[in-house]
Design a protein around this motif. Structure first.
Motif, mmCIF file in Angstrom:
data_model
loop_
_atom_site.group_PDB
_atom_site.id
_atom_site.type_symbol
_atom_site.label_atom_id
_atom_site.label_comp_id
_atom_site.label_asym_id
_atom_site.label_seq_id
_atom_site.Cartn_x
_atom_site.Cartn_y
_atom_site.Cartn_z
ATOM 1 N N UNK A 173 0.791 -1.226 0.121
ATOM 2 C CA UNK A 173 0.048 0.101 0.133
ATOM 3 C C UNK A 173 0.735 1.037 -0.112
ATOM 4 N N UNK A 174 1.975 1.251 0.565
ATOM 5 C CA UNK A 174 2.909 2.515 0.676
ATOM 6 C C UNK A 174 3.347 2.912 -0.694
ATOM 7 N N UNK A 175 3.605 1.603 -1.560
ATOM 8 C CA UNK A 175 4.109 1.827 -2.770
ATOM 9 C C UNK A 175 2.934 2.619 -3.888
ATOM 10 N N UNK A 176 1.796 2.594 -3.280
ATOM 11 C CA UNK A 176 0.650 3.305 -4.221
ATOM 12 C C UNK A 176 0.991 4.722 -3.912
ATOM 13 N N UNK A 177 1.619 5.172 -2.917
ATOM 14 C CA UNK A 177 1.972 6.717 -2.911
ATOM 15 C C UNK A 177 2.905 7.359 -3.745
ATOM 16 N N UNK A 178 3.536 6.126 -4.590
ATOM 17 C CA UNK A 178 4.642 6.828 -5.491
ATOM 18 C C UNK A 178 3.711 7.328 -6.596
ATOM 19 N N UNK A 179 4.133 8.687 -7.098
ATOM 20 C CA UNK A 179 3.203 9.221 -8.272
ATOM 21 C C UNK A 179 3.120 8.507 -9.589
ATOM 22 N N UNK A 180 4.396 7.818 -9.586
ATOM 23 C CA UNK A 180 4.477 7.464 -10.949
ATOM 24 C C UNK A 180 3.933 5.781 -10.985
ATOM 25 N N UNK A 181 3.314 5.346 -9.886
ATOM 26 C CA UNK A 181 2.940 3.966 -9.965
ATOM 27 C C UNK A 181 2.138 3.534 -11.080
ATOM 28 N N UNK A 182 0.947 4.045 -11.106
ATOM 29 C CA UNK A 182 0.039 3.433 -12.196
ATOM 30 C C UNK A 182 0.581 3.481 -13.674
ATOM 31 N N UNK A 183 1.269 4.519 -13.895
ATOM 32 C CA UNK A 183 2.112 4.686 -15.136
ATOM 33 C C UNK A 183 3.003 3.583 -15.518
ATOM 34 N N UNK A 184 3.669 3.358 -14.252
ATOM 35 C CA UNK A 184 4.891 2.404 -14.475
ATOM 36 C C UNK A 184 4.260 0.907 -14.614
ATOM 37 N N UNK A 185 3.115 0.566 -13.705
ATOM 38 C CA UNK A 185 2.571 -0.686 -13.850
ATOM 39 C C UNK A 185 2.335 -0.927 -15.484
ATOM 40 N N UNK A 186 1.395 0.015 -15.968
ATOM 41 C CA UNK A 186 0.938 0.218 -17.261
ATOM 42 C C UNK A 186 2.006 -0.027 -18.383
ATOM 43 N N UNK A 187 3.186 0.495 -18.028
ATOM 44 C CA UNK A 187 4.307 0.477 -18.999
ATOM 45 C C UNK A 187 4.980 -1.078 -18.885
ATOM 46 N N UNK A 188 4.939 -1.607 -17.817
ATOM 47 C CA UNK A 188 5.428 -3.078 -17.618
ATOM 48 C C UNK A 188 4.343 -3.912 -18.326
ATOM 49 N N UNK A 189 3.109 -3.731 -18.031
ATOM 50 C CA UNK A 189 2.195 -4.575 -18.710
ATOM 51 C C UNK A 189 2.245 -4.556 -20.153
ATOM 52 N N UNK A 190 2.570 -3.338 -20.553
ATOM 53 C CA UNK A 190 2.302 -3.081 -22.310
ATOM 54 C C UNK A 190 3.574 -3.829 -22.954
ATOM 55 N N UNK A 191 4.517 -3.879 -22.024
ATOM 56 C CA UNK A 191 5.755 -4.530 -22.713
ATOM 57 C C UNK A 191 5.623 -5.889 -22.966
#
Length: 240
Positions: free
Chosen positions: A84-102
């Motif tokens: 849950x504390x990682x969810x406070x990182x401002x780039x979390x959602x974008x980073x997850x989407x980038x990894x998934x798209x790869x």
């Protein structure tokens, strides 16, 4: 210096005893090959930046193996721990989407198990990220549920698809824990959520939980954690 090793533990649908998910379990490996416990990874996740970095590394490696071994074609979803504390990182959602798209995997094949490894007080910010991930198609489960979990009522009201009972509650015979299971099953059923029990090691416990409305189970009765090749063999045998 320790490296990260990835293992997978099947999560079973109790209605038909078929594998539905595989939880990603990260372990540290020393230079001599000795594996550390889960606590060694948890200890390394200090702060949003470090949690985000390690979570991204684990996710990338797991999705690469998921693709390489063809688990999507076997209709197996993958569950990745997301502090849950990682969810406070401002780039979390974008980073997850980038990894998934790869990996070109659809978001609905990927589930995140939300874990509170370190206290999180900004629940509003966490809820905003959860809502964003749900809108993108990811499945979200609240992990390691116990009666003493901080902010439990607020967390249960977030847009999640499943709740996961901690092993300590599942194996307990204390009346308060049994009542807690009943309450969580009732809440999950009312909301159309899955409810997953960890730590199932006997057929008797499996059958009791299934009779009480628990939908999925995980534990040594079904399988120990496996490397990707071992998981592939497990799935072949389970679906033969």
């Amino acid at each position: 210096m320790a490296s990260i090793r990835i293992f997978y533990q099947p999560i079973i649908r109790l209605a038909d005893l078929r594998p539905a998910y595989a939880e990603v379990l990260a372990r540290t490996a020393g230079t001599n090959g000795t594996l550390g416990g889960a606590a060694t990874v948890v200890e390394a996740m200090t702060g949003a930046e470090r949690s985000m970095h390690l979570t991204a590394c684990i996710m990338q490696r797991a999705l690469d193996e998921y693709t390489e071994h063809g688990f999507a074609a076997q209709n197996l979803h993958i569950a990745i721990n997301l502090p849950l504390d990682a969810m406070l990182h401002p780039d979390l959602a974008a980073r997850i989407e980038l990894i998934r798209a790869s990996t070109s995997l659809p978001a609905n094949n990927i589930h995140f198990e939300l874990t509170e490894r370190h206290p999180v007080h900004n629940l509003k910010a966490a809820c905003a990220v959860i809502t964003t991930l749900r809108a993108a198609g990811y499945g979200l489960a609240l992990d390691d549920i116990t009666p003493s979990m901080p902010y439990l009522a607020a967390l249960l009201n977030m847009p999640i698809r499943a709740i996961k009972l901690d092993r300590s509650v599942v194996i307990s015979t204390h009346p308060a824990d049994q009542e807690f299971i009943r309450a969580m099953v009732a809440q999950a059923t009312a909301k159309g959520q899955d409810i997953i029990a960890e730590g199932i090691e006997t057929a008797e416990l499996r059958d009791s939980l299934r009779a009480r409305g628990v939908t999925h189970g995980q534990g040594y009765l079904f399988s120990h954690p496996l490397p990707a090749a071992g998981l592939r063999q497990y799935l072949a045998a389970a679906r033969a």
